[in-house]
Design a protein around this motif. Structure first.
Motif, PDB file in Angstrom:
ATOM      1  N   HIS A  73       5.332  32.252  -5.229  1.00  0.00           N
ATOM      2  CA  HIS A  73       5.215  33.709  -5.182  1.00  0.00           C
ATOM      3  C   HIS A  73       5.952  34.260  -3.966  1.00  0.00           C
ATOM      4  CE1 HIS A  73       2.128  34.081  -8.359  1.00  0.00           C
ATOM      5  NE2 HIS A  73       1.724  32.892  -7.914  1.00  0.00           N
TER       6      HIS A  73
ATOM      7  N   HIS B 136       1.995  32.217  -1.004  1.00  0.00           N
ATOM      8  CA  HIS B 136       1.410  31.357  -2.018  1.00  0.00           C
ATOM      9  C   HIS B 136       2.534  30.647  -2.761  1.00  0.00           C
ATOM     10  CE1 HIS B 136      -2.705  32.855  -1.591  1.00  0.00           C
ATOM     11  NE2 HIS B 136      -2.204  34.073  -1.489  1.00  0.00           N
TER      12      HIS B 136
ATOM     13  N   THR C 204       1.412  36.481   3.660  1.00  0.00           N
ATOM     14  CA  THR C 204       0.856  35.275   3.061  1.00  0.00           C
ATOM     15  C   THR C 204       1.810  34.708   2.022  1.00  0.00           C
ATOM     16  OG1 THR C 204      -1.365  36.161   3.383  1.00  0.00           O
ATOM     17  CG2 THR C 204      -1.137  34.275   1.906  1.00  0.00           C
TER      18      THR C 204
ATOM     19  N   GLN D 177       0.103  30.401   5.325  1.00  0.00           N
ATOM     20  CA  GLN D 177       0.373  29.556   4.160  1.00  0.00           C
ATOM     21  C   GLN D 177      -0.910  28.789   3.824  1.00  0.00           C
ATOM     22  OE1 GLN D 177       3.397  26.428   4.480  1.00  0.00           O
ATOM     23  NE2 GLN D 177       4.133  27.001   2.450  1.00  0.00           N
TER      24      GLN D 177
ATOM     25  N   GLY E  25      -4.805  32.931   5.665  1.00  0.00           N
ATOM     26  CA  GLY E  25      -4.625  34.082   4.787  1.00  0.00           C
ATOM     27  C   GLY E  25      -5.338  35.304   5.331  1.00  0.00           C
TER      28      GLY E  25
ATOM     29  N   THR F 288      -2.712  26.164   2.730  1.00  0.00           N
ATOM     30  CA  THR F 288      -2.602  24.776   2.302  1.00  0.00           C
ATOM     31  C   THR F 288      -3.336  23.901   3.305  1.00  0.00           C
ATOM     32  OG1 THR F 288      -1.064  22.975   1.792  1.00  0.00           O
ATOM     33  CG2 THR F 288      -0.416  24.493   3.532  1.00  0.00           C
TER      34      THR F 288
END
Length: 538
Positions: A50, A47, A45, A259, A89, A261
């Protein structure tokens, strides 16, 4: 026919389905790997700001057992509809697995939906539970009083407004007894995109995953191979994101990049492909067109090394077909299907089945044909409706609580898609458009895709959509709505230039007699143009 294409036809002729008597999605995409290699990477994943966050198959198994146990304690049982209102996720995968462990029906929903759209789907499904996040809770707060069947809400962002804390439930641990399910037991309900009317819940058995695997292996060139890693910008609430990439990858033990979003950014997409070492991508045509506007991607992100690329959702333009080879260094295999019956036509460049402007041929295991309005088979070169013969593992069981709507989709053993296409002498299908989208002008039946494809080749155009506008003389005229590239000014002179551009490259009857410039075209959460909204603008 090339030797490779002959090999493709032999594959089709020799193919036989092997559907087991018992099948459970959680077992297929998680547990069998968790038992063998609990530390095997399943999800990565990303973020913003990060490092990539890894999740193993073992972690997915433990978390999903605990979530299932927590839901069961609160009365969620076999057959209940459980909505998954989450971004990409590990938590979304856990929610799907937990649903499967309970023998429930997962109802994936896009976070991009507004409260009204979410309410419609939750109410229609009589959803008993929903697993969501802070953004989803905010929308649920506006509509929860209208959802009497919704008794359990779990939030991945902590307990708020009566929601259960996802992390606390997972930390409690626990397991649920194995639920013995068949491939035909309802397991997944995906709502249609609503481009031609109110969304309907397409109910699928667990077999739908098995039905995607042959086409997935072909379009991803012998998948899986060492080093393979999957990614898609498509929402996992869409059949494309869920079944065209996520679940087949996990089934084969291949890690998937996530991702979280809701808005696609082409620059971020290139950066993620490089950073996460993505090898296998599923990217819808609209996203590819936006990526093509980024200059010199392989120079800016030299670590990009895609092995396979697949696209579906709308017709792939010839410009995008060429760009993928030139800019990304990989052929793009186009796939056709619907929420009701997906991944049934495809290209397979590694087997010589690849042609610009054509979707491809029927995937082994699926019988696809064209029929005219009277139900007679079309000859090569004749336009007709795409139909798929049942039984077929990817075909939906029914529309949720709409038996009449289900019945109208079939003519005998053939599922009617409502999509128009032409097949050539070699068996390649060229998508024309939905029945509702085909434009009738001066006796000609015109598909919008050719016009949109042509407009997309003009350097000023970012996106384009063609619709029919009522006309007393011609029945309809072609009207194009055009979204320009950044920095390009919308002028009458440009509109006339675009009309000439299409007329010179297609034909006199196909060019748009009217062009309207728009800041942004209306798109579904899956990236499809909502043409009925454009038709309403006149």
């Amino acid at each position: 026919m090339s030797p490779d294409a002959v090999a493709f036809e032999r594959l089709r002729a020799a193919f036989r389905w092997e559907i087991p008597e018992r099948f459970n999605i959680a077992e297929a995409i998680c547990d069998r790997w968790a038992r063998r290699e609990p530390e095997r990477l399943a999800i990565l994943t990303k973020h913003p700001g990060h490092a990539l966050e890894p999740t193993s198959y073992g972690e997915l198994a433990r978390a999903s057992h605990a979530l299932a146990a927590g839901l069961a304690k609160r009365g969620v049982a076999r057959g209940d509809r459980i909505a998954v209102l989450l971004p990409q996720g590990a938590e979304a995968v856990v929610a799907h697995l937990a649903c499967s462990r309970l023998g429930g029906v997962a109802v994936p929903l896009a976070l991009a939906f507004g409260p009204d759209a979410i309410e419609y789907r939750l109410a229609d499904a009589d959803a008993r539970a929903v697993v969501t996040c802070a953004a989803g809770l905010e929308k649920l707060a506006e509509i929860e009083t209208h959802l009497p069947e919704l008794s359990v809400v779990v939030s991945t962002d902590g307990a708020e407004g009566g929601a259960l804390d996802y992390r606390a439930l997972v930390a409690e641990g626990g397991e649920v007894p194995f639920v013995d399910t068949t491939p035909d037991d309802p397991a997944l309900m995906i709502y249609t995109s609503g481009t031609t009317g109110p969304p309907k819940g397409a109910l699928h058995g667990g077999r739908v995953l098995l039905g995607h695997l042959p086409g997935f292996g072909l379009t991803h060139d012998g998948f899986p191979r060492d080093g393979d890693r999957g990614w898609t910008p498509a929402d996992w609430a869409w059949a494309g994101g869920l079944l065209n990439l996520l679940m087949p990858c996990l089934y084969e033990g291949v890690a998937v990049v996530a991702q979280p979003t809701t808005k696609f950014n082409p620059n971020a997409a290139f950066a993620l492909i490089e950073e996460a070492k993505v090898k296998n991508a599923f990217i819808p045509p609209t996203a590819l067109r936006l990526m093509a506007q980024v200059e010199a991607p392989r120079e800016r992100w030299p670590g990009i090394a895609l092995r396979t690329l697949v696209s579906a959702g709308e017709r792939l333009t010839e410009a995008s077909f060429d760009w993928c080879r030139e800019a990304l260094g990989v052929p793009v295999n186009e796939v056709y299907g619907q929420t009701e019956c997906n991944y049934v036509l495809a290209s397979a460049a590694s087997l010589g089945v690849s042609r610009a402007g054509f979707t491809g041929k029927p995937v082994p295991g699926h019988e696809v044909a064209l029929f005219d309005e009277e139900g007679a088979p079309c000859r090569p070169g004749e336009q007709g409706e795409i139909c798929i013969r049942r039984p077929d593992p990817v075909m939906f069981l029914e529309y949720w609580r709409q038996p009449e709507a289900t019945a109208t989709r079939f003519r005998g053993d053939w599922l009617r898609t409502g999509d128009q296409a032409v097949m050539d002498e070699e068996g390649y299908f060229r998508f024309v458009g939905r029945d509702d989208d085909v434009i009738t002008s001066s006796g000609y039946r015109i598909g919008p895709s050719d016009i949109e494809d042509c407009l997309a080749r003009h350097p000023a155009v970012a996106l384009a959509a063609a619709v029919g506008k009522p006309d007393p003389m011609r029945t309809e005229i072609v009207k194009a709505f055009v979204q320009l590239r950044p920095g390009v000014e919308a002028t009458e002179a440009l509109a006339e230039e675009l009309k000439r551009f299409v007329r010179q490259r297609l034909s006199h009857h196909e060019y748009p007699r009217e062009i309207a410039f728009v800041d942004q075209l209306p798109l579904t959460t899956t990236g499809k143009i909502i043409r009925r909204e454009l038709r309403g603008r006149g």
